[in-house]
Design a protein around this motif. Structure first.
Motif, mmCIF file in Angstrom:
data_model
loop_
_atom_site.group_PDB
_atom_site.id
_atom_site.type_symbol
_atom_site.label_atom_id
_atom_site.label_comp_id
_atom_site.label_asym_id
_atom_site.label_seq_id
_atom_site.Cartn_x
_atom_site.Cartn_y
_atom_site.Cartn_z
ATOM 1 N N GLU A 207 13.786 -11.790 -12.860
ATOM 2 C CA GLU A 207 14.180 -12.998 -12.125
ATOM 3 C C GLU A 207 14.553 -12.661 -10.682
ATOM 4 O O GLU A 207 14.212 -13.403 -9.741
ATOM 5 N N HIS A 208 15.215 -11.524 -10.482
ATOM 6 C CA HIS A 208 15.616 -11.107 -9.137
ATOM 7 C C HIS A 208 14.383 -10.861 -8.258
ATOM 8 O O HIS A 208 14.332 -11.294 -7.099
ATOM 9 N N LEU A 209 13.381 -10.179 -8.813
ATOM 10 C CA LEU A 209 12.167 -9.901 -8.046
ATOM 11 C C LEU A 209 11.410 -11.189 -7.725
ATOM 12 O O LEU A 209 10.897 -11.353 -6.610
ATOM 13 N N ALA A 210 11.322 -12.082 -8.690
ATOM 14 C CA ALA A 210 10.641 -13.356 -8.446
ATOM 15 C C ALA A 210 11.365 -14.160 -7.369
ATOM 16 O O ALA A 210 10.731 -14.774 -6.496
ATOM 17 N N SER A 211 12.694 -14.152 -7.398
ATOM 18 C CA SER A 211 13.465 -14.868 -6.390
ATOM 19 C C SER A 211 13.252 -14.257 -5.006
ATOM 20 O O SER A 211 13.171 -14.974 -3.994
ATOM 21 N N TYR A 212 13.149 -12.929 -4.965
ATOM 22 C CA TYR A 212 12.903 -12.221 -3.691
ATOM 23 C C TYR A 212 11.590 -12.697 -3.076
ATOM 24 O O TYR A 212 11.523 -13.046 -1.891
ATOM 25 N N VAL A 213 10.531 -12.725 -3.892
ATOM 26 C CA VAL A 213 9.220 -13.147 -3.380
ATOM 27 C C VAL A 213 9.246 -14.624 -2.985
ATOM 28 O O VAL A 213 8.656 -15.018 -1.969
ATOM 29 N N GLU A 214 9.931 -15.435 -3.768
ATOM 30 C CA GLU A 214 10.025 -16.858 -3.432
ATOM 31 C C GLU A 214 10.674 -17.062 -2.065
ATOM 32 O O GLU A 214 10.208 -17.894 -1.260
ATOM 33 N N THR A 215 11.719 -16.293 -1.771
ATOM 34 C CA THR A 215 12.382 -16.389 -0.470
ATOM 35 C C THR A 215 11.449 -15.961 0.656
ATOM 36 O O THR A 215 11.350 -16.629 1.697
ATOM 37 N N VAL A 216 10.751 -14.853 0.452
ATOM 38 C CA VAL A 216 9.810 -14.367 1.467
ATOM 39 C C VAL A 216 8.713 -15.389 1.711
ATOM 40 O O VAL A 216 8.385 -15.713 2.867
ATOM 41 N N ARG A 217 8.164 -15.921 0.628
ATOM 42 C CA ARG A 217 7.112 -16.939 0.771
ATOM 43 C C ARG A 217 7.625 -18.174 1.525
ATOM 44 O O ARG A 217 6.884 -18.774 2.311
ATOM 45 N N GLY A 218 8.879 -18.529 1.306
ATOM 46 C CA GLY A 218 9.442 -19.674 2.011
ATOM 47 C C GLY A 218 9.513 -19.468 3.508
ATOM 48 O O GLY A 218 9.483 -20.434 4.279
ATOM 49 N N ILE A 219 9.574 -18.200 3.936
ATOM 50 C CA ILE A 219 9.659 -17.883 5.362
ATOM 51 C C ILE A 219 8.273 -17.737 5.985
ATOM 52 O O ILE A 219 8.008 -18.268 7.064
ATOM 53 N N ILE A 220 7.355 -17.029 5.312
ATOM 54 C CA ILE A 220 6.042 -16.762 5.911
ATOM 55 C C ILE A 220 5.026 -17.845 5.592
ATOM 56 O O ILE A 220 3.994 -17.955 6.253
ATOM 57 N N GLY A 221 5.305 -18.655 4.566
ATOM 58 C CA GLY A 221 4.382 -19.716 4.198
ATOM 59 C C GLY A 221 3.277 -19.249 3.265
ATOM 60 O O GLY A 221 3.204 -18.072 2.884
ATOM 61 N N TYR A 222 2.401 -20.182 2.929
ATOM 62 C CA TYR A 222 1.295 -19.903 2.017
ATOM 63 C C TYR A 222 -0.057 -19.878 2.729
ATOM 64 O O TYR A 222 -1.104 -19.895 2.085
ATOM 65 N N ASP A 223 -0.041 -19.823 4.058
ATOM 66 C CA ASP A 223 -1.296 -19.753 4.804
ATOM 67 C C ASP A 223 -1.614 -18.325 5.227
ATOM 68 O O ASP A 223 -2.450 -18.085 6.097
ATOM 69 N N VAL A 224 -0.951 -17.351 4.611
ATOM 70 C CA VAL A 224 -1.204 -15.942 4.879
ATOM 71 C C VAL A 224 -1.220 -15.210 3.540
ATOM 72 O O VAL A 224 -0.432 -15.520 2.638
ATOM 73 N N ALA A 225 -2.154 -14.265 3.402
ATOM 74 C CA ALA A 225 -2.241 -13.502 2.160
ATOM 75 C C ALA A 225 -1.086 -12.508 2.085
ATOM 76 O O ALA A 225 -0.686 -11.915 3.095
ATOM 77 N N LEU A 226 -0.553 -12.305 0.877
ATOM 78 C CA LEU A 226 0.582 -11.409 0.672
ATOM 79 C C LEU A 226 0.330 -10.566 -0.578
ATOM 80 O O LEU A 226 0.116 -11.092 -1.664
ATOM 81 N N ALA A 227 0.338 -9.239 -0.400
ATOM 82 C CA ALA A 227 0.185 -8.304 -1.515
ATOM 83 C C ALA A 227 1.494 -7.549 -1.724
ATOM 84 O O ALA A 227 2.348 -7.500 -0.835
ATOM 85 N N THR A 228 1.651 -6.939 -2.913
ATOM 86 C CA THR A 228 2.873 -6.204 -3.231
ATOM 87 C C THR A 228 2.536 -4.843 -3.826
ATOM 88 O O THR A 228 1.515 -4.672 -4.497
ATOM 89 N N ASP A 229 3.436 -3.884 -3.586
ATOM 90 C CA ASP A 229 3.187 -2.488 -3.944
ATOM 91 C C ASP A 229 4.512 -1.832 -4.341
ATOM 92 O O ASP A 229 5.578 -2.430 -4.227
ATOM 93 N N HIS A 230 4.431 -0.592 -4.834
ATOM 94 C CA HIS A 230 5.589 0.260 -5.126
ATOM 95 C C HIS A 230 6.560 -0.389 -6.112
ATOM 96 O O HIS A 230 7.744 -0.567 -5.827
ATOM 97 N N PHE A 231 6.046 -0.691 -7.283
ATOM 98 C CA PHE A 231 6.880 -1.326 -8.303
ATOM 99 C C PHE A 231 7.802 -0.322 -8.992
ATOM 100 O O PHE A 231 8.786 -0.717 -9.613
ATOM 101 N N GLY A 232 7.504 0.944 -8.890
ATOM 102 C CA GLY A 232 8.329 1.958 -9.538
ATOM 103 C C GLY A 232 7.665 2.498 -10.787
ATOM 104 O O GLY A 232 6.640 1.990 -11.243
ATOM 105 N N HIS A 233 8.269 3.525 -11.357
ATOM 106 C CA HIS A 233 7.674 4.186 -12.518
ATOM 107 C C HIS A 233 8.137 3.492 -13.796
ATOM 108 O O HIS A 233 8.937 4.019 -14.571
ATOM 109 N N ILE A 234 7.598 2.297 -13.994
ATOM 110 C CA ILE A 234 7.982 1.472 -15.140
ATOM 111 C C ILE A 234 6.801 1.340 -16.083
ATOM 112 O O ILE A 234 5.643 1.449 -15.679
ATOM 113 N N ALA A 235 7.105 1.097 -17.354
ATOM 114 C CA ALA A 235 6.064 1.055 -18.375
ATOM 115 C C ALA A 235 5.377 -0.309 -18.423
ATOM 116 O O ALA A 235 5.790 -1.282 -17.772
ATOM 117 N N LEU A 236 4.311 -0.382 -19.200
ATOM 118 C CA LEU A 236 3.415 -1.529 -19.226
ATOM 119 C C LEU A 236 4.116 -2.848 -19.534
ATOM 120 O O LEU A 236 3.836 -3.865 -18.888
#
Length: 429
Positions: A207-236
Motif C-alpha cells: 500500500e505504501h508503494l502504491a501510494s508513493y506512485v499515486e502521489t508522483v503521478r498526481g504531480i507529473i500527470g498521465y501524459d508522460v510515460a513512467l517506468a519503475t526499477d530497483h524493487f529489491g531482492h524480493i521473492a516472486l
C-alpha cells in the motif's frame, strides 16, 4: 612522353582522397582511459590503425578495463572492417553483466572504425535507419518523500523528456514500520539472489508503494510515460502483489523484479499482472535472451548494448524479439560514446522503444565529445547524425583529462604489456 599505368594511377590519386583504404586497414593498438562520474566510472576504448583512423568504444559502466585490454593481442593486425569475423573471434571472452563490457565496447569501436573507413554512419552497416530521432528516458534516483520525487521528475518532464523512470521498492520501506519482513542482515547484503533472501513485503508495504506512485503521478500527470526499477531482492509472491497494486498507474514497465535467469518465474509474473514486465540489462548475446523470449516471459526486453554485444549483436536481438511481439528498450549509464553507439542501434531497429539517459545531472556530459549538438539531448531526443562511424568528431581531450579516474589518472595509457597475451583459444578439439 609515354605514361605508364602506374604513373597514371599516381597522378590520379593526387586528386582523390586516399585517407582510408578499407581493404588495407589494420589495427595497430588498443588503449583505455578511465573516466569517473560520467555518470559512473567508465572505461573508454581507443583503437588505433595503420591509416590514422581511430575508433572509440566504451566498457560497461563500473566494469573492469581489463575485460577490454585482454583482447588486444587478438585484435592487432586484424582489419577492423571485418566486424563479424572479429566479433566471432572474441565473443567467447564475454559473459553476462559487466563481464560482457570488453567484447561489447570493442565491437562499438570496430563499428566506429568501419563506418569511418567506408564513409558511412554506423546505422548504415546494420541495414539503415527506421528513424532520425531517438527518444530518451531520464532515470532519476528516488528519495523517500514522494512529493520531492514528483518534483524531480517534473523538472525532467519540463526539459522535454517524454519518458521517465524512478526507483521503487524496499529501499523506500526499510524505515517504515510494518512494511517489510526480513532477516536482520538482509538490508546490508545483496549477494543472495531474490528467491533466497527471505525478504517479504507486507500488505502495508504494498500500500505504501502504491501510494508513493499515486502521489508522483498526481504531480507529473498521465501524459508522460513512467517506468519503475530497483524493487529489491524480493521473492516472486511479493513481486506479484506489488505489480497488481501498481496497475492503476499505467506504468511503462516494472523492471528487474527477479533475476533474469529465472525464466519460469518471469513468465508467472508476466501472466499475473497487467503491467508490462521488463528485464535484460545483464544478459550477454541474443542466445542469453532466447529463453525469456521463447517462453513469452516478458513484455519488454532491456539489453545494455555495453553488455549484450554492441551494435550488431543487439540489432540481431531486437529483430528476434520483434518476431515474438516484444519491444526493445535500451539500458545505459554511460558517456556520449556508448550513447552514440546506442543511437545508431536504435535508428536501425524497428521495435526500439526508448534509450536510457542516466546523466541528466552531469553538466559537462554533452561536452565530452565534439561536433554534435549542444546539449546532445534536446526535447528528450537525440538527432541521428549522418556523419561516419558513431557520428561525433573526436573526444574532448582537455575535458577527458579533467575527468580521469583519480585511481588511474593516465590519458590512454600505453598498453604494451598486453601485446604478448597468448592462449589456445579454440573451444573444440
Amino acid at each position: 612522353m609515354t605514361t605508364t599505368s602506374s604513373d597514371a594511377s599516381v597522378v590520379t590519386e593526387e586528386h582523390v582522397s586516399t585517407a582510408s583504404r578499407p581493404s588495407a586497414l589494420r589495427i595497430t593498438d588498443l588503449r583505455v582511459a578511465n573516466l569517473h562520474e560520467v555518470p559512473f566510472r567508465s572505461s573508454i576504448i581507443r583503437i588505433d590503425t595503420n591509416q590514422g583512423l581511430v575508433g572509440y568504444g566504451e566498457v560497461r559502466d563500473q566494469a573492469s578495463a581489463t575485460y577490454a585490454l585482454m583482447l588486444k593481442s587478438r585484435l592487432v593486425g586484424e582489419n577492423p572492417c571485418n566486424v563479424d569475423k572479429i566479433f566471432r573471434k572474441i565473443k567467447q571472452f564475454g559473459f553476462h553483466a559487466r563481464q560482457g563490457g570488453g567484447v561489447s565496447g570493442v565491437e562499438m569501436a570496430l563499428m566506429d572504425l568501419a563506418g569511418k573507413a567506408y564513409g558511412v554512419p554506423a546505422y548504415a552497416l546494420v541495414g539503415g535507419q527506421f528513424r532520425d530521432s531517438i527518444r530518451c528516458y531520464a532515470d532519476t534516483p528516488s528519495v523517500p518523500d514522494p512529493h520531492e520525487m514528483g518534483q524531480r521528475l517534473l523538472e525532467r518532464k519540463q526539459r522535454g523528456f517524454t519518458m521517465l523512470k524512478m526507483d521503487l521498492g524496499v529501499n523506500l520501506l526499510w524505515d517504515v514500520p510494518g512494511t517489510v519482513i526480513a532477516p536482520p542482515e538482509a538490508r546490508e547484503t545483496t549477494t543472495v539472489m531474490h528467491p533466497f533472501s527471505g525478504i517479504q513485503v507486507t500488505a502495508k508495504g504494498v500500500e505504501h508503494l502504491a501510494s508513493y506512485v499515486e502521489t508522483v503521478r498526481g504531480i507529473i500527470g498521465y501524459d508522460v510515460a513512467l517506468a519503475t526499477d530497483h524493487f529489491g531482492h524480493i521473492a516472486l509472491d511479493s513481486c506479484i502483489r506489488i505489480g497488481r497494486a501498481l496497475e492503476p498507474f499505467t506504468l511503462a514497465w516494472i523492471e528487474d523484479l527477479i533475476p533474469w535467469q529465472f525464466t519460469d518465474q518471469w513468465r508467472q509474473l508476466t501472466e499475473a499482472v497487467a503491467v508490462p514486465t521488463c528485464t535484460g540489462e545483464d544478459i550477454y548475446l541474443t542466445e542469453g535472451f532466447k529463453p525469456l523470449l521463447d517462453a513469452g516471459a516478458v513484455r519488454v526486453i532491456h539489453p545494455d548494448p555495453a553488455t549484450s554485444g554492441g551494435i550488431t549483436e543487439t540489432k540481431r536481438l531486437g529483430d528476434y524479439a520483434q518476431e515474438r511481439g516484444v519491444a526493445m528498450a535500451l539500458h545505459l549509464a554511460a558517456s556520449p560514446i556508448a550513447t552514440m553507439a546506442c543511437v545508431h542501434l536504435a535508428a536501425a531497429t524497428e521495435n526500439f522503444l526508448a534509450l536510457e539517459h542516466h546523466a541528466a545531472d552531469v553538466p559537462f556530459w554533452s561536452d565530452l565529445v565534439t561536433d554534435l549538438p549542444r546539449p546532445l539531448i534536446q526535447d528528450g531526443h537525440i538527432a541521428v547524425p549522418d556523419t561516419p562511424g558513431l557520428g561525433f568528431g573526436d573526444i574532448n581531450e582537455e575535458l577527458f583529462m579533467a575527468q580521469l579516474d583519480p585511481r588511474d589518472p593516465v590519458f590512454f595509457a600505453e598498453s604494451a604489456q598486453w601485446d604478448g597475451e597468448s592462449s589456445h583459444d579454440r573451444l573444440w578439439s
